[in-house]
Each structure stands twice: as C-alpha cells, then as structure tokens.
Scaffold this active site. Structure first.
Site, PDB file in Angstrom:
ATOM      1  N   SER A 146       0.824  -1.213   0.000  1.00 55.50           N
ATOM      2  CA  SER A 146       0.000   0.000   0.000  1.00 55.50           C
ATOM      3  C   SER A 146       0.854   1.256   0.000  1.00 55.50           C
ATOM      4  CB  SER A 146      -0.925   0.016   1.221  1.00 55.50           C
ATOM      5  OG  SER A 146      -1.853  -1.032   1.171  1.00 55.50           O
ATOM      6  N   ASN A 197      -1.430   6.977  -1.658  1.00 52.82           N
ATOM      7  CA  ASN A 197      -2.530   7.193  -2.602  1.00 52.82           C
ATOM      8  C   ASN A 197      -2.871   5.937  -3.404  1.00 52.82           C
ATOM      9  OD1 ASN A 197      -3.090  10.087  -2.185  1.00 52.82           O
ATOM     10  ND2 ASN A 197      -1.004  10.352  -2.947  1.00 52.82           N
ATOM     11  N   GLU A 208      -3.335 -14.415   2.826  1.00 52.16           N
ATOM     12  CA  GLU A 208      -3.483 -13.310   3.777  1.00 52.16           C
ATOM     13  C   GLU A 208      -4.949 -13.136   4.181  1.00 52.16           C
ATOM     14  OE1 GLU A 208      -2.811  -8.464   4.221  1.00 52.16           O
ATOM     15  OE2 GLU A 208      -2.536  -9.427   2.273  1.00 52.16           O
ATOM     16  N   ARG A 258     -24.473 -12.218  36.041  1.00 51.38           N
ATOM     17  CA  ARG A 258     -25.081 -10.919  36.299  1.00 51.38           C
ATOM     18  C   ARG A 258     -26.553 -11.080  36.680  1.00 51.38           C
ATOM     19  NH1 ARG A 258     -24.421  -5.281  35.361  1.00 51.38           N
ATOM     20  NH2 ARG A 258     -26.267  -4.384  36.362  1.00 51.38           N
ATOM     21  N   GLY A 265     -23.159  -3.948  28.728  1.00 53.10           N
ATOM     22  CA  GLY A 265     -23.459  -2.580  29.125  1.00 53.10           C
ATOM     23  C   GLY A 265     -22.214  -1.763  29.397  1.00 53.10           C
ATOM     24  N   GLY A 266     -22.202  -1.047  30.533  1.00 58.01           N
ATOM     25  CA  GLY A 266     -21.066  -0.200  30.871  1.00 58.01           C
ATOM     26  C   GLY A 266     -19.779  -0.976  31.013  1.00 58.01           C
ATOM     27  N   GLY A 300      -7.641  -5.938   2.007  1.00 56.02           N
ATOM     28  CA  GLY A 300      -8.768  -5.841   1.075  1.00 56.02           C
ATOM     29  C   GLY A 300      -9.997  -5.321   1.796  1.00 56.02           C
ATOM     30  N   GLU A 351     -15.507  -3.521   0.235  1.00 52.90           N
ATOM     31  CA  GLU A 351     -15.935  -3.126  -1.111  1.00 52.90           C
ATOM     32  C   GLU A 351     -15.105  -3.806  -2.198  1.00 52.90           C
ATOM     33  OE1 GLU A 351     -17.344  -0.519   1.958  1.00 52.90           O
ATOM     34  OE2 GLU A 351     -15.273  -1.069   1.439  1.00 52.90           O
TER      35      GLU A 351
END
Length: 442
Positions: free
Chosen positions: A174, A177, A297, A323, A396-397, A421, A424
């Site tokens: 990469s 640009n 990859e 919980r 949650g938190g 990749g 898109e």
C-alpha cells in the site's frame, strides 16, 4: 509435519492437561468454545483435520493462555509492541511457528497448508489480535511469500535466519494514494545496466512491523514497485533494514485498534538493489505473486476474525451467567440477551465452517482461489465486528471499558474490514469471479 514442529509440540504441550483447566480471569471457556468438544466428529474433523492440527491448536492455545493473555491489555493501552514475547514465537525459543509454512529444509516448521495458518491465527487472536497481526505480517506476508515465490538461494539465505528471529519484517504494498487500487502504485524501480541492479524510489504506507523501535526500520521486507509501462508491470524486491536510502517516514500512532502492532510509513530514496539477488520472481511478473499471497493473507485475516468472535462470545456468555437482574440470578432468561447470544453463536459457527471448509482445500502454491478467499474474509470480518458489538451491548457499561476486553476486540475487528482488502474490494472481486464462472453454484 517437520521434526522441528513435532519437537516444539512435545515441549509445549506436555503440561496441556493441567493448562487447559486454567481459566482467563474475565471469561471461562464453556464447552462449546473448545473445538474438540463441540459439534461431534464431523465438525471436529473439519476444524482439525489431522492429529498434527489437533496438536498444533493445543500447543498454540496453551501458549496463548500462559504468555499472550496476561500482557494483551497492558501493551494495547500503551501502544507498545511486545518484542520479547514476539521472539518467543521463534524456533530458537521453542514455539517454532514464525516460519510456519516454510519447508523444514530452510529452517521452517513445515506446516505447508492453509489450515495450520488458520489455526494459529484463530488461537492468537482470541487473546491479542494486534500481536497476531504482527505475526501475520512476518509469517505470511514475508516468510510464506518468499518461500513460495523466491529462488532457492534467496530462501536459503533469508529464511534460514528470519524464522529464528535474527530478522523481523513484513511486506510493502500500500501507498499513501494507492490502497485498494494497488496497481495504481507510484513507487518505481529503474534498471541500471551499468551496475545490473535497480534504483528503488517511493513511499509505502500502513506497513505492519515497519518499525520495531519507532526510529529504525524493521529488518527485512518484500517490496512491490512499478518496473514497466503497463499497469501490471510490477516487480517484487527484497529490501533489508540498514540499506542506504531506506528509512522510516513516520511511526503511525493513535490508531483505532491493533494498537500493540507497530505500523509505519517507509521511504525509499535511490535504494540500490542487485538484480541477481534482490528481485523475487520475474521482472514485471509480481502481480501473480501478489494475488497468490493475498489469498492466504485473507484467509489468515478471516481466522483472526474467528478468534475475535469466539472470545467475544465467551465474554458475553460468562458475563450473562453471573449478572443478576430483575430478580433473576442471571441474564439468560431475558429474550433480548438470548437473541444476542444465539445469533452470535450461529454466525460464529457459520464463519468457522466456511473458513475451515476453504482452508482444507487450499493449496498454498496455487492461485485462482480468490472467490472464497474474498468471501470468507468478507463474511468473517463483518461477523466478528457484529459479535463484539453485541458483547458490548450485553455487558453494558462493563463492555465499554478496557478491563473487560470486548471494546478492544470491537476496535481491532474493524481493521479486518479494511486491511488485506476492503469489504468493497471483496464485493467487486466476487461479483467479477461469479460473472465469469458461467455455471450454476453447487
């Protein structure tokens, strides 16, 4: 499997029956989290097709529980690369997986199959996707790439040391640009007939393991550069750290995720490379090398997504079981929580079956497997982010803070929709391949 790999498995896996009784502080391993205990013989065989794969998974899992898990939060918070731990992946320190797919004759582990790649990346990413990303850059983008595409002399000279950790590096494709539009790269190498070599100039961006210190470059890289007039005239070069003109442009910090994996911009200014020793494959012929290595990859990145999803699901279930709420001892009685857990499990298993269905039939020396390499990464990357997101919602938190792991996994998962990749690009590639097939799906 090589003698080296077998020896490493014996050394690491001996105390496995004891180690597997240990539990991470934030999440116990429910039975379904263990591949060998879930889904019956058919799925066990899919995920671990041979005894060697079973042993490899056990070895890496026990190492991850013992060495990787305890340090993950600290190094991600500080955006620091744990180089001493990374070195323990090397054969010199006993694990022997840095050259996982490199033939034994060149110092590798000799697991020349995609399923072994998937197993290692899944297990490491369960605890630390960022460290696993650096492992991927070295073992897949550098070592596997060179083992498949390099000459005998190049592989013998470079990979006999790289897996043993005298060198750590990656691959440079990469640019600032040119990301998805990889053939739009501007880095170029001009042949100098007087010296029988190339002068390389350009800049590469988002390079994993680009710097290990923040100042100096990594040790060894495979670099793609333009060498001709046609869009596909790309050549792959070996560039070693310390070469004149090769430097770090900047260390990239403050990333959303994968913070314990070093990322850099690398600069090449009149870097001279001998044609006889530093060109990998044919001049103007690296597009094939690029496509072949992109396939493995993407499979490895999909495996990372499976590891993230499995850990997120474990955390979600462990939290829900402990919980109390609205007079109930746990959260399992509530339909909203049931939906999050059940959908996460179904999607995780679908992705895992897709992944190992692909890897069990993938030949690392071939190309043309892009449809499912794209497809499995596309599905698994989105799935992992969604499962991590549900885990945060269930917790949650607590899910929103670093101590409970899932917010880090959620951030890390996002890269999998971009790196190797974008989603898109997978859409484009898959539709192109399907439109050319001319036959009905089986």
């Amino acid at each position: 499997m090589s003698t080296l790999a077998a020896s490493a498995i014996r050394r690491i896996a001996t105390p496995l029956t004891v180690l597997r009784t240990l539990r991470f502080s934030s999440a116990a391993h429910p039975p379904w989290s263990d591949d060998a205990a879930n889904g019956g013989t058919s799925l066990t065989k899919l995920f671990n097709p041979t005894e060697e794969h079973v042993a490899l998974r056990q070895m890496v899992r026990s190492f991850t529980e013992r060495e990787v898990e305890p340090q993950a939060l600290e190094y991600n918070r500080s955006e620091t690369f744990n180089l001493p731990l990374f070195r323990k992946f090397g054969s010199a320190n006993g694990l022997g997986i840095l050259g996982l797919t490199v033939p034994e004759q060149y110092g590798g582990a000799g697991f020349i199959n995609a399923t072994a790649v998937a197993i290692v990346h899944e297990e490491l990413s369960y605890s630390d996707p960022a460290l696993c990303l650096s492992y991927l850059a070295h073992s897949v983008l550098l070592c596997n790439n060179l083992a498949v595409n390099g000459s005998h002399d190049q592989v013998r000279k470079l990979l006999s040391t790289a897996p043993c950790l005298s060198q750590i590096g990656g691959m440079c494709m990469s640019e600032p640009n040119a990301g998805t539009d990889v053939l739009g790269m501007k880095s170029n190498a001009v042949y100098d007939s007087a010296r029988d070599g190339f002068l390389l100039n350009g800049t590469k961006m988002w390079i994993t393991n680009g710097t290990l210190t923040g100042k100096e470059t990594g040790d060894l890289f495979l670099v793609y550069a333009r060498t001709g007039e046609k869009r596909s005239d790309i050549t792959q070069f070996i560039v070693e750290g310390g070469t004149d003109g090769f430097s770090v442009g900047q260390k990239i910090s403050d990333k959303l995720g994968m913070r314990a994996s070093p990322t850099a911009e690398l600069v090449f200014e009149n870097v001279f490379l001998l044609a006889s020793t530093h060109v990998v494959g044919e001049v103007n012929g690296a597009t094939l090398c690029m496509m072949r290595n992109l396939e493995i990859e993407r499979v490895a990145l999909a495996a990372m997504a499976i590891g993230i999803a499995r850990r997120s699901l474990d955390e979600m279930v462990a939290y829900s079981s402990n919980r109390p709420a609205f007079g109930k001892p746990n959260l399992f009685a509530f339909g909203q929580i049931q939906k999050h857990i059940a959908e996460s499990y179904a999607e995780y298993m679908a992705g895992k079956c897709y992944l190992y269905g692909v890897t069990n039939g993938l030949d690392l020396s071939t190309h043309g497997n892009g449809l499912d390499a794209d497809g499995v990464k596309l599905y698994c990357a989105q799935m992992a982010k969604n499962v991590a997101d549900r885990a945060i919602q269930v917790m949650g938190g607590y899910g929103y803070v670093g101590e409970y792991n899932v917010e880090r996994l959620w951030r890390d998962a996002k890269l999998l929709e971009i790196g190797g990749g974008t989603n898109e690009s997978h859409h484009k590639n898959m539709v192109r391949d399907l439109s050319k097939s001319g036959s009905k799906l089986e």
